[in-house]
Structures are given as structure tokens and as C-alpha cells.
Design a protein around this motif. Structure first.
Motif, PDB file in Angstrom:
ATOM      1  N   THR A  86      19.534  50.206  35.945  1.00 41.71           N
ATOM      2  CA  THR A  86      19.188  50.699  34.610  1.00 41.71           C
ATOM      3  C   THR A  86      18.029  49.855  34.094  1.00 41.71           C
ATOM      4  OG1 THR A  86      21.471  51.368  34.166  1.00 41.71           O
ATOM      5  CG2 THR A  86      20.023  51.083  32.257  1.00 41.71           C
ATOM      6  N   ILE A  87      16.961  50.521  33.685  1.00 43.52           N
ATOM      7  CA  ILE A  87      15.773  49.845  33.170  1.00 43.52           C
ATOM      8  C   ILE A  87      15.640  50.204  31.693  1.00 43.52           C
ATOM      9  CG2 ILE A  87      13.276  49.536  33.405  1.00 43.52           C
ATOM     10  CD1 ILE A  87      14.873  51.194  36.245  1.00 43.52           C
ATOM     11  N   ALA A  88      15.561  49.199  30.844  1.00 41.46           N
ATOM     12  CA  ALA A  88      15.491  49.416  29.395  1.00 41.46           C
ATOM     13  C   ALA A  88      14.055  49.702  28.972  1.00 41.46           C
ATOM     14  CB  ALA A  88      16.060  48.219  28.654  1.00 41.46           C
ATOM     15  N   CYS A  89      13.488  50.754  29.559  1.00 40.62           N
ATOM     16  CA  CYS A  89      12.132  51.158  29.215  1.00 40.62           C
ATOM     17  C   CYS A  89      11.926  52.599  29.677  1.00 40.62           C
ATOM     18  CB  CYS A  89      11.109  50.252  29.889  1.00 40.62           C
ATOM     19  SG  CYS A  89       9.397  50.741  29.563  1.00 40.62           S
ATOM     20  N   THR A  90      11.694  53.494  28.729  1.00 37.55           N
ATOM     21  CA  THR A  90      11.384  54.866  29.107  1.00 37.55           C
ATOM     22  C   THR A  90       9.875  55.095  29.123  1.00 37.55           C
ATOM     23  OG1 THR A  90      11.648  55.543  26.796  1.00 37.55           O
ATOM     24  CG2 THR A  90      13.540  55.844  28.255  1.00 37.55           C
ATOM     25  N   GLN A  91       9.130  54.242  28.425  1.00 36.60           N
ATOM     26  CA  GLN A  91       7.676  54.369  28.349  1.00 36.60           C
ATOM     27  C   GLN A  91       7.051  54.318  29.742  1.00 36.60           C
ATOM     28  OE1 GLN A  91       5.768  54.854  25.637  1.00 36.60           O
ATOM     29  NE2 GLN A  91       3.802  54.650  26.658  1.00 36.60           N
ATOM     30  N   GLU A  92       7.562  53.451  30.594  1.00 36.85           N
ATOM     31  CA  GLU A  92       6.978  53.263  31.933  1.00 36.85           C
ATOM     32  C   GLU A  92       7.873  53.823  33.048  1.00 36.85           C
ATOM     33  OE1 GLU A  92       3.979  52.304  32.437  1.00 36.85           O
ATOM     34  OE2 GLU A  92       3.487  51.526  30.447  1.00 36.85           O
ATOM     35  N   ALA A  93       8.740  54.766  32.714  1.00 45.16           N
ATOM     36  CA  ALA A  93       9.653  55.338  33.716  1.00 45.16           C
ATOM     37  C   ALA A  93       8.905  55.918  34.899  1.00 45.16           C
ATOM     38  CB  ALA A  93      10.546  56.398  33.074  1.00 45.16           C
ATOM     39  N   THR A  94       7.796  56.599  34.656  1.00 43.51           N
ATOM     40  CA  THR A  94       7.009  57.184  35.748  1.00 43.51           C
ATOM     41  C   THR A  94       6.504  56.097  36.681  1.00 43.51           C
ATOM     42  OG1 THR A  94       6.372  59.028  34.329  1.00 43.51           O
ATOM     43  CG2 THR A  94       5.026  58.637  36.286  1.00 43.51           C
ATOM     44  N   LEU A  95       5.996  55.014  36.126  1.00 43.63           N
ATOM     45  CA  LEU A  95       5.518  53.897  36.946  1.00 43.63           C
ATOM     46  C   LEU A  95       6.652  53.327  37.789  1.00 43.63           C
ATOM     47  CD1 LEU A  95       3.360  51.645  37.654  1.00 43.63           C
ATOM     48  CD2 LEU A  95       4.470  50.344  35.831  1.00 43.63           C
ATOM     49  N   PHE A  96       7.810  53.084  37.172  1.00 42.48           N
ATOM     50  CA  PHE A  96       8.930  52.511  37.916  1.00 42.48           C
ATOM     51  C   PHE A  96       9.374  53.443  39.046  1.00 42.48           C
ATOM     52  CE2 PHE A  96       9.694  50.125  33.823  1.00 42.48           C
ATOM     53  CZ  PHE A  96       9.347  48.885  34.324  1.00 42.48           C
ATOM     54  N   ARG A  97       9.399  54.738  38.792  1.00 47.79           N
ATOM     55  CA  ARG A  97       9.771  55.694  39.852  1.00 47.79           C
ATOM     56  C   ARG A  97       8.748  55.686  40.972  1.00 47.79           C
ATOM     57  NH1 ARG A  97      11.495  59.254  35.346  1.00 47.79           N
ATOM     58  NH2 ARG A  97      13.758  59.300  35.391  1.00 47.79           N
ATOM     59  N   GLU A  98       7.459  55.621  40.623  1.00 48.44           N
ATOM     60  CA  GLU A  98       6.400  55.584  41.645  1.00 48.44           C
ATOM     61  C   GLU A  98       6.497  54.319  42.489  1.00 48.44           C
ATOM     62  OE1 GLU A  98       2.700  56.040  39.553  1.00 48.44           O
ATOM     63  OE2 GLU A  98       3.042  58.179  39.186  1.00 48.44           O
ATOM     64  N   VAL A  99       6.742  53.190  41.862  1.00 51.06           N
ATOM     65  CA  VAL A  99       6.886  51.932  42.600  1.00 51.06           C
ATOM     66  C   VAL A  99       8.087  52.019  43.540  1.00 51.06           C
ATOM     67  CG1 VAL A  99       7.451  49.466  42.372  1.00 51.06           C
ATOM     68  CG2 VAL A  99       5.709  50.488  40.892  1.00 51.06           C
ATOM     69  N   ALA A 100       9.194  52.547  43.044  1.00 48.69           N
ATOM     70  CA  ALA A 100      10.391  52.704  43.876  1.00 48.69           C
ATOM     71  C   ALA A 100      10.085  53.595  45.078  1.00 48.69           C
ATOM     72  CB  ALA A 100      11.536  53.289  43.056  1.00 48.69           C
ATOM     73  N   GLN A 101       9.369  54.687  44.850  1.00 49.25           N
ATOM     74  CA  GLN A 101       8.996  55.601  45.935  1.00 49.25           C
ATOM     75  C   GLN A 101       8.078  54.893  46.936  1.00 49.25           C
ATOM     76  OE1 GLN A 101      10.256  58.805  45.934  1.00 49.25           O
ATOM     77  NE2 GLN A 101       9.445  59.017  47.988  1.00 49.25           N
ATOM     78  N   ASP A 102       7.095  54.162  46.436  1.00 53.87           N
ATOM     79  CA  ASP A 102       6.117  53.477  47.295  1.00 53.87           C
ATOM     80  C   ASP A 102       6.749  52.450  48.222  1.00 53.87           C
ATOM     81  OD1 ASP A 102       4.101  54.992  46.186  1.00 53.87           O
ATOM     82  OD2 ASP A 102       3.326  53.378  44.898  1.00 53.87           O
ATOM     83  N   ILE A 103       7.818  51.806  47.771  1.00 56.48           N
ATOM     84  CA  ILE A 103       8.433  50.772  48.609  1.00 56.48           C
ATOM     85  C   ILE A 103       9.688  51.277  49.327  1.00 56.48           C
ATOM     86  CG2 ILE A 103       7.418  48.872  47.293  1.00 56.48           C
ATOM     87  CD1 ILE A 103      10.170  48.404  46.026  1.00 56.48           C
ATOM     88  N   GLY A 104       9.861  52.598  49.343  1.00 58.30           N
ATOM     89  CA  GLY A 104      10.943  53.180  50.120  1.00 58.30           C
ATOM     90  C   GLY A 104      12.297  53.214  49.438  1.00 58.30           C
ATOM     91  N   HIS A 105      12.324  53.073  48.129  1.00 61.53           N
ATOM     92  CA  HIS A 105      13.590  53.116  47.401  1.00 61.53           C
ATOM     93  C   HIS A 105      13.624  54.286  46.418  1.00 61.53           C
ATOM     94  CE1 HIS A 105      15.235  49.433  48.989  1.00 61.53           C
ATOM     95  NE2 HIS A 105      14.120  48.780  48.694  1.00 61.53           N
ATOM     96  N   GLY A 106      12.885  55.333  46.712  1.00 60.41           N
ATOM     97  CA  GLY A 106      12.803  56.482  45.815  1.00 60.41           C
ATOM     98  C   GLY A 106      14.113  57.224  45.620  1.00 60.41           C
ATOM     99  N   ALA A 107      15.042  57.071  46.569  1.00 59.20           N
ATOM    100  CA  ALA A 107      16.318  57.780  46.461  1.00 59.20           C
ATOM    101  C   ALA A 107      17.355  57.001  45.654  1.00 59.20           C
ATOM    102  CB  ALA A 107      16.863  58.074  47.858  1.00 59.20           C
ATOM    103  N   LEU A 108      17.056  55.765  45.312  1.00 54.65           N
ATOM    104  CA  LEU A 108      18.016  54.974  44.539  1.00 54.65           C
ATOM    105  C   LEU A 108      18.201  55.563  43.145  1.00 54.65           C
ATOM    106  CD1 LEU A 108      17.197  51.221  45.223  1.00 54.65           C
ATOM    107  CD2 LEU A 108      19.188  52.508  45.938  1.00 54.65           C
ATOM    108  N   PRO A 109      19.434  55.539  42.649  1.00 58.07           N
ATOM    109  CA  PRO A 109      19.650  56.048  41.288  1.00 58.07           C
ATOM    110  C   PRO A 109      19.082  55.079  40.250  1.00 58.07           C
ATOM    111  CG  PRO A 109      21.738  55.361  42.296  1.00 58.07           C
ATOM    112  CD  PRO A 109      20.667  55.185  43.319  1.00 58.07           C
ATOM    113  N   LEU A 110      18.115  55.566  39.496  1.00 56.39           N
ATOM    114  CA  LEU A 110      17.514  54.797  38.408  1.00 56.39           C
ATOM    115  C   LEU A 110      17.882  55.471  37.089  1.00 56.39           C
ATOM    116  CD1 LEU A 110      13.879  54.218  39.736  1.00 56.39           C
ATOM    117  CD2 LEU A 110      15.825  52.668  39.893  1.00 56.39           C
ATOM    118  N   ARG A 111      18.259  54.651  36.112  1.00 54.07           N
ATOM    119  CA  ARG A 111      18.535  55.153  34.768  1.00 54.07           C
ATOM    120  C   ARG A 111      17.578  54.444  33.820  1.00 54.07           C
ATOM    121  NH1 ARG A 111      24.628  54.028  35.731  1.00 54.07           N
ATOM    122  NH2 ARG A 111      25.238  55.885  36.859  1.00 54.07           N
TER     123      ARG A 111
END
Length: 175
Positions: A65-90
């Protein structure tokens, strides 16, 4: 005691020190064994700490869970880039919903409630198979529920439960 599994993580950021966050108090309010680390620029200079949390969450099969919705797109892109795109992020917006207010020093209870809500995962309600044998219960309010019950009464034995009867037009004859 928290319902949050031990393998779930919460990341908070004070958005370049524009919010007063007490990580120890938030951790305690959430029933955690230790306080939360307060980051200053999680989406920029401290993105490595986000990546580390992703890796740890992935190893433990948890949720982040990340306490930031402003940068949610960035966090999802970073997760995807390092191979963790399938992890559940809130994501949880503590900044606009609590942190940026006139009395920023008294936002701890609301922020902890927002974080707890974001981390909460409702368990699905199990399906129950019922056999009506020609009986039906209509539950609702006012004239709409009464009309629905009346329409069904030609085909089923109907019981009507009203949550509000204020707008009902009383029937003139037998229903």
C-alpha cells in the motif's frame, strides 16, 4: 490488533515535508509492531526504497500500500519495469484527504483510518443457494417496494419488509 497480514507493507511519504507525519504513531494506530518509515521523496530520490519494498513484498507474496495517488502511474510503471507488475498495489490519498489541511499536526487519526481502509481487503461473501418454493421477500422503501411486491404477488407468496413507508399510497382494495 490489525487484520493486516505481516507480509503486507505500507509506504508513506510527507511529500517533500509538506505534511507532518508521525510514522511511529501511525504504525501504533494501525496495530503494527513497529512504526512506519516516513519518506520525503518516495517518487523521486527515494524510488529505490519503493523498489526494495516491491522486491520484499514479492518474496513474501504480500500486498504493498502506497500512501500516494498522485504518483500511482509512476509507481505502477516502475513495478512493471523491474518485473513486479503483477504484484497487488494499493494506493491511498493521505495528502489531499488529510495531510494538507489547516491543522496538519492533528491528522494522525484520519490518516491512520485512510491507510487502514486502503489496506483492508474484504472477504467475499459466500453464495447461498435457496429454494423459494413459491415464496418471496421484497425488502425496500416506500412505494417502489410496494409496487414490486404487488407485481410479484400474482406469481408468488410475497412478504414485504419496508425500511421506510413514508411515501406509500395505501391500496384501496385487497392486494
Amino acid at each position: 490488533m490489525s487484520d493486516k497480514p505481516a507480509d503486507d507493507q505500507i509506504l508513506i511519504c510527507n511529500c517533500q515535508q509538506t505534511m507532518q507525519l508521525d510514522g511511529d504513531a501511525l504504525g501504533s494506530a494501525l496495530g503494527l509492531t513497529q512504526g512506519l518509515t516516513v519518506h520525503n521523496e518516495l517518487c523521486r530520490n527515494q524510488i529505490g526504497q519503493f523498489k526494495s519494498a516491491l522486491a520484499q513484498t514479492g518474496e513474501q507474496n504480500g500486498t504493498l500500500t502506497i500512501a500516494c495517488t498522485q504518483e500511482a502511474t509512476l509507481f505502477r510503471e516502475v513495478a512493471q519495469d523491474i518485473g513486479h507488475g503483477a504484484l497487488p498495489l494499493r494506493f491511498c490519498n493521505i495528502r489531499e484527504r488529510a495531510g494538507w489541511c489547516d491543522d496538519g499536526s492533528d491528522t494522525g487519526p484520519k490518516i491512520s483510518a485512510l491507510l487502514a481502509d486502503a489496506a483492508y481487503e474484504a472477504k467475499p461473501t459466500p453464495a447461498v443457494t435457496l429454494t423459494s418454493e413459491g415464496h418471496c421477500v421484497v425488502y425496500g422503501s416506500g412505494q417502489t417496494a410496494l409496487d414490486a411486491a404487488h407485481k410479484l404477488s400474482n406469481h408468488l407468496v410475497v412478504t414485504l419488509l419496508l425500511s421506510d413507508a413514508s411515501d406509500i399510497i395505501a391500496p384501496t382494495g385487497a392486494v
